[in-house]
Design a protein around this motif. Structure first.
Motif, PDB file in Angstrom:
ATOM      1  N   ASN A 229       0.820  -1.220   0.000  1.00  0.00           N
ATOM      2  CA  ASN A 229       0.000   0.000   0.000  1.00  0.00           C
ATOM      3  C   ASN A 229       0.854   1.271   0.000  1.00  0.00           C
ATOM      4  O   ASN A 229       0.553   2.227  -0.724  1.00  0.00           O
ATOM      5  CB  ASN A 229      -0.945  -0.004   1.204  1.00  0.00           C
ATOM      6  N   LEU A 230       1.912   1.246   0.789  1.00  0.00           N
ATOM      7  CA  LEU A 230       2.766   2.435   0.877  1.00  0.00           C
ATOM      8  C   LEU A 230       3.561   2.641  -0.417  1.00  0.00           C
ATOM      9  O   LEU A 230       3.641   3.765  -0.946  1.00  0.00           O
ATOM     10  CB  LEU A 230       3.729   2.268   2.062  1.00  0.00           C
ATOM     11  N   THR A 231       4.087   1.541  -0.951  1.00  0.00           N
ATOM     12  CA  THR A 231       4.833   1.631  -2.211  1.00  0.00           C
ATOM     13  C   THR A 231       3.903   2.115  -3.328  1.00  0.00           C
ATOM     14  O   THR A 231       4.280   2.958  -4.157  1.00  0.00           O
ATOM     15  CB  THR A 231       5.442   0.264  -2.603  1.00  0.00           C
ATOM     16  N   GLY A 232       2.706   1.559  -3.322  1.00  0.00           N
ATOM     17  CA  GLY A 232       1.722   1.979  -4.331  1.00  0.00           C
ATOM     18  C   GLY A 232       1.457   3.477  -4.269  1.00  0.00           C
ATOM     19  O   GLY A 232       1.423   4.168  -5.300  1.00  0.00           O
ATOM     20  N   LEU A 233       1.310   3.980  -3.060  1.00  0.00           N
ATOM     21  CA  LEU A 233       1.045   5.423  -2.903  1.00  0.00           C
ATOM     22  C   LEU A 233       2.253   6.268  -3.337  1.00  0.00           C
ATOM     23  O   LEU A 233       2.093   7.336  -3.929  1.00  0.00           O
ATOM     24  CB  LEU A 233       0.689   5.737  -1.447  1.00  0.00           C
ATOM     25  N   ILE A 234       3.447   5.745  -3.041  1.00  0.00           N
ATOM     26  CA  ILE A 234       4.667   6.478  -3.463  1.00  0.00           C
ATOM     27  C   ILE A 234       4.726   6.538  -4.995  1.00  0.00           C
ATOM     28  O   ILE A 234       5.020   7.581  -5.583  1.00  0.00           O
ATOM     29  CB  ILE A 234       5.933   5.812  -2.874  1.00  0.00           C
ATOM     30  N   VAL A 235       4.390   5.429  -5.629  1.00  0.00           N
ATOM     31  CA  VAL A 235       4.398   5.396  -7.098  1.00  0.00           C
ATOM     32  C   VAL A 235       3.359   6.378  -7.647  1.00  0.00           C
ATOM     33  O   VAL A 235       3.648   7.174  -8.541  1.00  0.00           O
ATOM     34  CB  VAL A 235       4.126   3.957  -7.611  1.00  0.00           C
ATOM     35  N   TRP A 236       2.158   6.338  -7.102  1.00  0.00           N
ATOM     36  CA  TRP A 236       1.090   7.251  -7.551  1.00  0.00           C
ATOM     37  C   TRP A 236       1.519   8.721  -7.401  1.00  0.00           C
ATOM     38  O   TRP A 236       1.360   9.519  -8.326  1.00  0.00           O
ATOM     39  CB  TRP A 236      -0.190   7.032  -6.715  1.00  0.00           C
ATOM     40  N   SER A 237       2.060   9.043  -6.234  1.00  0.00           N
ATOM     41  CA  SER A 237       2.395  10.458  -5.991  1.00  0.00           C
ATOM     42  C   SER A 237       3.576  10.902  -6.866  1.00  0.00           C
ATOM     43  O   SER A 237       3.583  12.021  -7.385  1.00  0.00           O
ATOM     44  CB  SER A 237       2.700  10.704  -4.508  1.00  0.00           C
ATOM     45  N   THR A 238       4.550  10.000  -7.086  1.00  0.00           N
ATOM     46  CA  THR A 238       5.692  10.348  -7.952  1.00  0.00           C
ATOM     47  C   THR A 238       5.203  10.598  -9.375  1.00  0.00           C
ATOM     48  O   THR A 238       5.589  11.583 -10.020  1.00  0.00           O
ATOM     49  CB  THR A 238       6.741   9.216  -7.942  1.00  0.00           C
ATOM     50  N   LEU A 239       4.349   9.678  -9.846  1.00  0.00           N
ATOM     51  CA  LEU A 239       3.819   9.849 -11.202  1.00  0.00           C
ATOM     52  C   LEU A 239       3.021  11.143 -11.318  1.00  0.00           C
ATOM     53  O   LEU A 239       3.131  11.880 -12.311  1.00  0.00           O
ATOM     54  CB  LEU A 239       2.919   8.648 -11.572  1.00  0.00           C
ATOM     55  N   ALA A 240       2.229  11.435 -10.285  1.00  0.00           N
ATOM     56  CA  ALA A 240       1.401  12.661 -10.313  1.00  0.00           C
ATOM     57  C   ALA A 240       2.286  13.910 -10.385  1.00  0.00           C
ATOM     58  O   ALA A 240       2.007  14.828 -11.153  1.00  0.00           O
ATOM     59  CB  ALA A 240       0.500  12.718  -9.083  1.00  0.00           C
ATOM     60  N   VAL A 241       3.366  13.914  -9.609  1.00  0.00           N
ATOM     61  CA  VAL A 241       4.262  15.088  -9.604  1.00  0.00           C
ATOM     62  C   VAL A 241       4.928  15.251 -10.972  1.00  0.00           C
ATOM     63  O   VAL A 241       4.948  16.350 -11.544  1.00  0.00           O
ATOM     64  CB  VAL A 241       5.336  14.951  -8.492  1.00  0.00           C
ATOM     65  N   LEU A 242       5.443  14.151 -11.504  1.00  0.00           N
ATOM     66  CA  LEU A 242       6.118  14.220 -12.811  1.00  0.00           C
ATOM     67  C   LEU A 242       5.148  14.648 -13.907  1.00  0.00           C
ATOM     68  O   LEU A 242       5.451  15.495 -14.753  1.00  0.00           O
ATOM     69  CB  LEU A 242       6.737  12.857 -13.171  1.00  0.00           C
ATOM     70  N   PHE A 243       3.965  14.063 -13.859  1.00  0.00           N
ATOM     71  CA  PHE A 243       2.946  14.359 -14.859  1.00  0.00           C
ATOM     72  C   PHE A 243       2.510  15.828 -14.761  1.00  0.00           C
ATOM     73  O   PHE A 243       2.361  16.515 -15.768  1.00  0.00           O
ATOM     74  CB  PHE A 243       1.759  13.421 -14.620  1.00  0.00           C
ATOM     75  N   THR A 244       2.345  16.301 -13.548  1.00  0.00           N
ATOM     76  CA  THR A 244       1.939  17.708 -13.347  1.00  0.00           C
ATOM     77  C   THR A 244       3.004  18.634 -13.908  1.00  0.00           C
ATOM     78  O   THR A 244       2.694  19.606 -14.604  1.00  0.00           O
ATOM     79  CB  THR A 244       1.767  18.009 -11.839  1.00  0.00           C
TER      80      THR A 244
END
Lengths: 254, 314
Positions: A229-244
């Protein structure tokens, strides 16, 4: 130091606007929370206790998750208005780096998420009991990662088009997909049955991952796969930052 | 040798299939007030927004004090301040809060920001409006808030996009003085305008841009002198007729139109030719009652260069 100063000032601007729009957001939240409470009361009597023994205790971590999701996501609404009125021209002409601007805006969303969630955390403590220190850390980390994800996502989505109607439609679509296609309302056992082909998305949704951590943090469940769950959230947030960073700057600077 | 503040090299900007600016080449010197003159949609604002790093060039580049807007955009933003054509604020924003935040982001400390904002707001007559919301402000006051941002920032290059549009006549004169003072304090000022009077009043050099292309560049007098026989010497003389010999001599100087007791001579560099004309009248014993030299206006220059009327185009 200079970098941090610029970033904080950008975030401060968003926070000041947040306070000015607080009645609008309060209305939004009140409406959503009222719906949820009503659902909770009704479902408490309807849901088979073998599946969910106490629906209020089940939904409370979900409410906590929704509070940070809704408030962090609200930054996209302002970004959209700014884009249509070309206030974004002003922002990209300021003596800050593109990185500071994007990080500052995401941080603005994160801070408003935390502010709004604070009241709901108290509510959760009252209903669910006080978590241990290590679980508090886990809860706050999950909140931070979800807020970064949703703030980034809403900023990105709001800059995809200048067309107001299309912008609102896309934001609503993203909002409702994340809102409903998750385990906020249903237990995992019911996901596959109720959501059909959307079940895998619900499984990997940042909302589900956050709710899992909250349920564990507030002792609703005794164990979860914290790493997943934590790794998943880290991946989501990293992708969101890069995408933004890519989309926001590209769409703003033509 | 004047040093260059801004160098625009082969700059082209396209939006989809539309070419807003087409291969523009231009140098703007340090510490001058430079005007971009042209009708709406001519490419002025696109050029300014690219200097301010809001847009990226499609091809070519722009350098601000030697720094490329494409490769060193952050450095350029530290050197450039811009007052936008349309004020960039949300309706609920208040001028004081907006400007204080602006002062902080351009580098002032909290206490410095409060002081400089108050000083600038008082200078522009904005202090009484400081706590009004933006939608309560008149168009002219909103423009002043935009200008205030640049005055607070004191950048090395100030970009003012139609700075006095919607501003009343009295305030316009005050703002022109403020702009000149900004230049006197060491800032290079670039003004985009379609107001010819403003251009004449404030700018030292002017570029005429039309349909995305540079059509003319020079000082105001150079541009006016570029029109063949653009100056008019108008003579009102005593008596009803004019001697044939005088008329012939005047035709050697320029094109002549005679109407009863008024004579018009179209010449180049009228301020020099007027002496010769007075001398000819004296030689033929025709008494001059009134004589004046009229220069072409920038509107005339624009019409001559582009074949279009600036007011109509705007």
């Amino acid at each position: 130091m200079d970098w941090l100063r610029g970033l904080l000032l950008v975030a401060q601007r968003d926070l000041a606007r947040f306070w000015r729009n607080i009645y609008w957001l309060a209305g939004q939240l009140a409406m959503n929370i009222a719906d949820l409470v009503i659902f909770a009361v009704i479902f408490r009597g309807l849901v088979n206790p073998a599946y969910i023994p106490d629906y209020i205790r089940f939904i409370t971590p979900g409410i906590l998750c929704l509070s940070i999701f809704i408030s962090a996501f609200s930054i996209g609404r302002e970004v959209g208005i700014e884009l249509r009125r070309e206030v974004t021209h002003y922002l990209v002409s300021l003596p800050v780096t593109r990185g500071q601007l994007v990080a500052g805006r995401i941080l603005g969303g994160v801070l408003r998420g935390f502010m709004y969630q604070a009241g709901f955390i108290i509510l959760a403590v009252v209903l669910m009991g006080l978590p241990s220190v290590d679980k508090w850390l886990l809860i706050l980390t999950a909140s931070l990662l979800l807020a970064v994800t949703m703030s980034g996502l809403s900023i990105t989505v709001s800059t995809l088009t200048r067309d107001f109607n299309l912008q609102a439609a896309i934001r609503s679509l993203v909002y409702f997909v994340f809102f409903f296609v998750s385990n906020v309302f249903y237990p995992e056992k019911a996901l596959a049955v109720r959501l059909g082909s959307a079940a895998p998305f619900a499984y990997y949704s940042p909302m589900s991952m956050t709710v899992n951590i909250y349920r564990y943090g507030f002792n609703y469940v005794s164990s979860i796969d914290v790493f997943f769950n934590l790794t998943g959230l880290i991946v989501w947030s990293t992708l969101a930052v890069l995408f933004t960073y890519k989309v926001y700057i590209r769409n703003l600077t033509g | 040798m004047k040093s260059k503040a801004v160098e625009i090299e082969n700059f082209t900007k396209k939006f989809g299939d539309f070419t807003a600016v087409d291969n523009l080449n231009l140098d703007i010197y340090e510490n001058e007030v430079f005007g971009l003159l042209g009708p709406n949609g001519s490419g002025k604002t696109t050029t300014l927004l690219t200097i301010a790093t809001v847009y990226k060039p499609t091809s070519g580049d722009i350098y601000v004090y030697g720094h490329s807007v494409t490769r060193e955009d952050y450095v350029v933003r530290k050197l450039v301040g811009i007052a936008f054509q349309d004020p960039k604020a949300m309706w609920i924003d208040k001028p004081y809060e907006l400007l204080t935040w602006h002062a902080r982001i351009v580098g002032y400390s909290s206490s410095e920001a409060k002081k400089v904002v108050q000083d600038v707001m008082e200078l522009l007559g904005l202090w009484e409006h400081r706590n009004k919301q933006f939608y309560q402000l008149s168009g002219g006051t909103r423009k002043k808030v935009e200008l205030a941002k640049v005055l607070i920032q004191k950048p090395r290059v100030a970009i003012l996009d139609e700075p006095t549009a919607q501003v009343d006549v009295l305030s316009k004169h005050a703002l022109w003085d403020v702009i000149k003072k900004l230049r006197d304090e060491g800032t290079t000022v670039i003004i985009a305008t379609n107001d010819m009077f403003e251009a004449e009043k404030v700018c030292e050099r002017i570029a005429i841009i039309y349909k995305g292309k540079l059509r003319a560049l020079g000082t105001i007098s150079e541009l006016k002198d570029s029109i063949p026989s653009g100056d008019l010497v108008e003579v009102q003389f005593e008596g009803g007729g004019i001697p044939e010999g005088l008329l012939r001599a005047l035709r050697d100087i320029g094109r002549v139109e005679a109407r009863s007791s008024v004579l018009k001579v179209y010449v180049e560099k009228g301020e020099e030719k007027v002496i010769d004309i007075i001398e000819l009248f004296r030689r033929y014993n025709v008494k001059i009652l009134r004589i004046m030299v009229k220069e072409p206006t920038l509107d005339d220059v624009f019409t001559y260069i582009t074949g279009a009327k600036l007011r109509e185009e705007s």
